[in-house]
Design a protein around this motif. Structure first.
Motif, PDB file in Angstrom:
ATOM      1  N   HIS A 100      -8.893  -0.122  -0.244  1.00  0.00           N
ATOM      2  CA  HIS A 100      -9.010  -0.827  -1.524  1.00  0.00           C
ATOM      3  C   HIS A 100      -8.378  -2.214  -1.416  1.00  0.00           C
ATOM      4  O   HIS A 100      -7.161  -2.330  -1.303  1.00  0.00           O
ATOM      5  CB  HIS A 100      -8.335  -0.030  -2.640  1.00  0.00           C
ATOM      6  N   ARG A 154       1.956   2.912 -10.001  1.00  0.00           N
ATOM      7  CA  ARG A 154       1.493   3.848  -8.969  1.00  0.00           C
ATOM      8  C   ARG A 154      -0.012   3.997  -9.119  1.00  0.00           C
ATOM      9  O   ARG A 154      -0.556   3.881 -10.225  1.00  0.00           O
ATOM     10  CB  ARG A 154       2.171   5.210  -9.123  1.00  0.00           C
ATOM     11  N   PHE A 155      -0.684   4.266  -8.015  1.00  0.00           N
ATOM     12  CA  PHE A 155      -2.142   4.317  -7.975  1.00  0.00           C
ATOM     13  C   PHE A 155      -2.706   5.253  -9.054  1.00  0.00           C
ATOM     14  O   PHE A 155      -2.262   6.390  -9.211  1.00  0.00           O
ATOM     15  CB  PHE A 155      -2.605   4.793  -6.598  1.00  0.00           C
ATOM     16  N   TYR A 164       0.836  -1.212   0.000  1.00  0.00           N
ATOM     17  CA  TYR A 164       0.000   0.000   0.000  1.00  0.00           C
ATOM     18  C   TYR A 164       0.866   1.256   0.000  1.00  0.00           C
ATOM     19  O   TYR A 164       0.565   2.241  -0.676  1.00  0.00           O
ATOM     20  CB  TYR A 164      -0.934  -0.006   1.219  1.00  0.00           C
ATOM     21  N   ARG A 189      -1.623   3.442  -2.538  1.00  0.00           N
ATOM     22  CA  ARG A 189      -3.016   3.004  -2.707  1.00  0.00           C
ATOM     23  C   ARG A 189      -3.796   3.268  -1.426  1.00  0.00           C
ATOM     24  O   ARG A 189      -3.327   2.966  -0.334  1.00  0.00           O
ATOM     25  CB  ARG A 189      -3.003   1.507  -2.998  1.00  0.00           C
ATOM     26  N   HIS A 213      -9.778   5.739 -13.350  1.00  0.00           N
ATOM     27  CA  HIS A 213      -8.699   4.762 -13.199  1.00  0.00           C
ATOM     28  C   HIS A 213      -8.107   4.389 -14.563  1.00  0.00           C
ATOM     29  O   HIS A 213      -8.734   4.604 -15.573  1.00  0.00           O
ATOM     30  CB  HIS A 213      -9.259   3.521 -12.505  1.00  0.00           C
ATOM     31  N   ASP A 254      -6.047   2.749   1.722  1.00  0.00           N
ATOM     32  CA  ASP A 254      -6.034   1.465   2.428  1.00  0.00           C
ATOM     33  C   ASP A 254      -7.412   0.808   2.515  1.00  0.00           C
ATOM     34  O   ASP A 254      -7.538  -0.280   3.060  1.00  0.00           O
ATOM     35  CB  ASP A 254      -5.335   1.565   3.790  1.00  0.00           C
ATOM     36  N   LYS A 308       2.661   1.639  -3.530  1.00  0.00           N
ATOM     37  CA  LYS A 308       1.702   1.973  -4.585  1.00  0.00           C
ATOM     38  C   LYS A 308       1.017   3.313  -4.370  1.00  0.00           C
ATOM     39  O   LYS A 308       0.495   3.906  -5.298  1.00  0.00           O
ATOM     40  CB  LYS A 308       0.622   0.877  -4.631  1.00  0.00           C
ATOM     41  N   PRO A 320      -1.471  -6.213  -6.138  1.00  0.00           N
ATOM     42  CA  PRO A 320      -2.173  -5.328  -7.068  1.00  0.00           C
ATOM     43  C   PRO A 320      -1.303  -5.165  -8.309  1.00  0.00           C
ATOM     44  O   PRO A 320      -0.165  -5.658  -8.346  1.00  0.00           O
ATOM     45  CB  PRO A 320      -2.234  -4.006  -6.302  1.00  0.00           C
ATOM     46  N   PRO A 367     -11.118   0.304  -6.693  1.00  0.00           N
ATOM     47  CA  PRO A 367     -10.414   1.336  -7.454  1.00  0.00           C
ATOM     48  C   PRO A 367     -10.679   1.242  -8.950  1.00  0.00           C
ATOM     49  O   PRO A 367     -10.759   2.256  -9.621  1.00  0.00           O
ATOM     50  CB  PRO A 367      -8.938   1.098  -7.141  1.00  0.00           C
ATOM     51  N   LEU A 421      -6.920  -6.094  -2.052  1.00  0.00           N
ATOM     52  CA  LEU A 421      -5.988  -6.667  -3.032  1.00  0.00           C
ATOM     53  C   LEU A 421      -6.494  -8.035  -3.493  1.00  0.00           C
ATOM     54  O   LEU A 421      -7.265  -8.686  -2.798  1.00  0.00           O
ATOM     55  CB  LEU A 421      -4.608  -6.856  -2.392  1.00  0.00           C
ATOM     56  N   SER A 455      -1.578   0.178 -15.952  1.00  0.00           N
ATOM     57  CA  SER A 455      -0.917  -1.027 -15.437  1.00  0.00           C
ATOM     58  C   SER A 455       0.294  -1.403 -16.290  1.00  0.00           C
ATOM     59  O   SER A 455       0.317  -1.155 -17.497  1.00  0.00           O
ATOM     60  CB  SER A 455      -1.898  -2.199 -15.435  1.00  0.00           C
TER      61      SER A 455
END
Ligand code: TXA
Ligand code: MG
Length: 337
Positions: A63, A150-151, A54, A59, A233, A61, A57, A146, A227, A65, A155
């Motif tokens: 969200h 980075r968030f 987390y 991300r 996204h 917390d 990333k 994940p 997310p 995995l 990808s």
């Protein structure tokens, strides 16, 4: 278009696997190739290691995995298994399908962001499977992972993408070549009585419905906040617009006339045989008309376009059909950013 990978063989040396196993036992996170996208993996049972995912990333917390397993036998260790889960696992595992199930009481709540459910997936990538087989000897049966970006960003589908996004934060990135599928797994929720699609992917709803022998509902307001469900996204840095085929030529001409440098992502069958203004300000990414090929190159192309510093990405809207749902989903979110 990003070139097909002609790089390293898709098998890791035993020393590389041993180093990755050692890192995971020590509570570190590693870059993990899968057939969908690269993951940022840690021992799911290790709370501090999962917290590190987390942190790296960035991300939120709340969200959860996905926990990656070798097979259905391992999955039963983490989730309350069901006939439906078994049918899906028999049909699609190992492969690009994540199944959300009620979490077993002793499964790590920290990998699931406190939810009563857990998402499980058995990846098919040979390097991921080599690693998870090696982990059996040290008692690690689940890898929380994940996507290794980075968030909020695109990808990674290559090891180099992971290194450029996460740099020194990840000591080991196992090399697995270019991801075969190229977009994130389909996620189906079996924890709520009727199956619900939480994220479209390479495995379409028709195939899920056929195997489950019941219809798959679209996610509604009751669906957990995820997310992938945020409108913005999966976004490249460069602004992106989706344009219908018949409007494409006019739109491109208008953007060029406005002095913009544009990248055009379109389908070969649309019949554009060259640039429109034949200028340095245009770069064309022509896609074969296969859905698989478009999925495979999407994220690598977006990264390449970002790196080239265009002002705008003009994307030809894919056909409206269930087969194109996954890629249309990613493009629509990218356009919303
Ligand atoms: O293909 C993939 O799924 C890749 C590779 C690495 O396996 N992983 C991936 O992870 O895309 P990530 O974290 O980027 O997306 C996981 C998605 C998120 O939308 C998350 O909210 C959802 O799965 N998810 C995880 N656990 C869940 C749960 N218990 N209930 C509902 N959604 C869940
Ligand atoms: Mg992700």
């Amino acid at each position: 278009m990003a070139q097909a990978d002609s790089g390293p063989p898709r098998e890791a040396k035993s020393a590389e696997i041993a180093a990755a196993v050692g890192a995971l036992v020590a509570g570190q996170v590693i870059g993990l190739p899968t057939e969908t996208v690269y993951g940022l993996a840690a021992d799911a049972a290790n709370r501090a290691a999962v917290a590190e995912i987390y942190r790296i990333k960035g991300r939120p917390d709340d969200h959860p995995l996905i926990v990656h397993v070798l097979d259905a036998t391992q999955a039963r260790r983490w989730a309350v298994w069901s006939d439906g889960a078994q049918r899906l696992a028999d049909a699609f595992w190992p492969g690009p399908l994540s199944i959300v199930l009620p979490r077993r009481a002793d499964a790590p709540v920290w990998a699931c962001a406190g939810q009563a459910t857990i998402a499980l997936r058995a990846p098919s990538h040979p390097v991921a499977r080599q690693l998870m087989s090696g982990l059996l000897d040290v008692g690690i049966t689940g890898l929380a992972a994940p996507s290794a970006n980075r968030f909020g960003r695109v990808s990674p589908t290559r090891a180099a993408h992971v290194r450029s996004d996460l740099g020194d934060d990840v000591a080991i990135v196992l090399e697995g070549g270019a991801a075969d599928v190229g977009i994130e797994s389909t996620i189906v929720d079996l924890s709520r009585g009727r199956p619900v699609l939480l994220r479209p992917g390479h495995i379409g709803v028709d195939r899920l419905a056929e195997v489950l022998r019941e219809p798959i509902s679209a996610a509604d307001a009751d669906a957990p906040r995820v997310p992938g469900a945020l409108p913005s996204h999966y976004a490249p840095v460069t602004p992106l617009v989706l344009v219908e085929t018949q409007d494409l030529k006019k739109r491109i001409a208008a953007e060029l006339a406005a002095g913009k440098r544009i990248a055009v992502w379109c389908f070969a069958a649309s019949g554009f045989d060259g640039q429109i203004a034949r200028s340095e300000a245009e770069q064309w990414y022509r896609l074969p008309d296969s859905i698989e090929a478009a999925e495979r190159v999407l994220y690598a192309d977006l990264r390449e376009i970002d790196a080239a510093g265009f002002d705008l990405i003009v994307v030809e809207a894919p056909p409206i059909s269930a087969q194109w749902a996954a890629i249309t989903d990613r493009l629509t979110r990218a356009a919303a950013a």
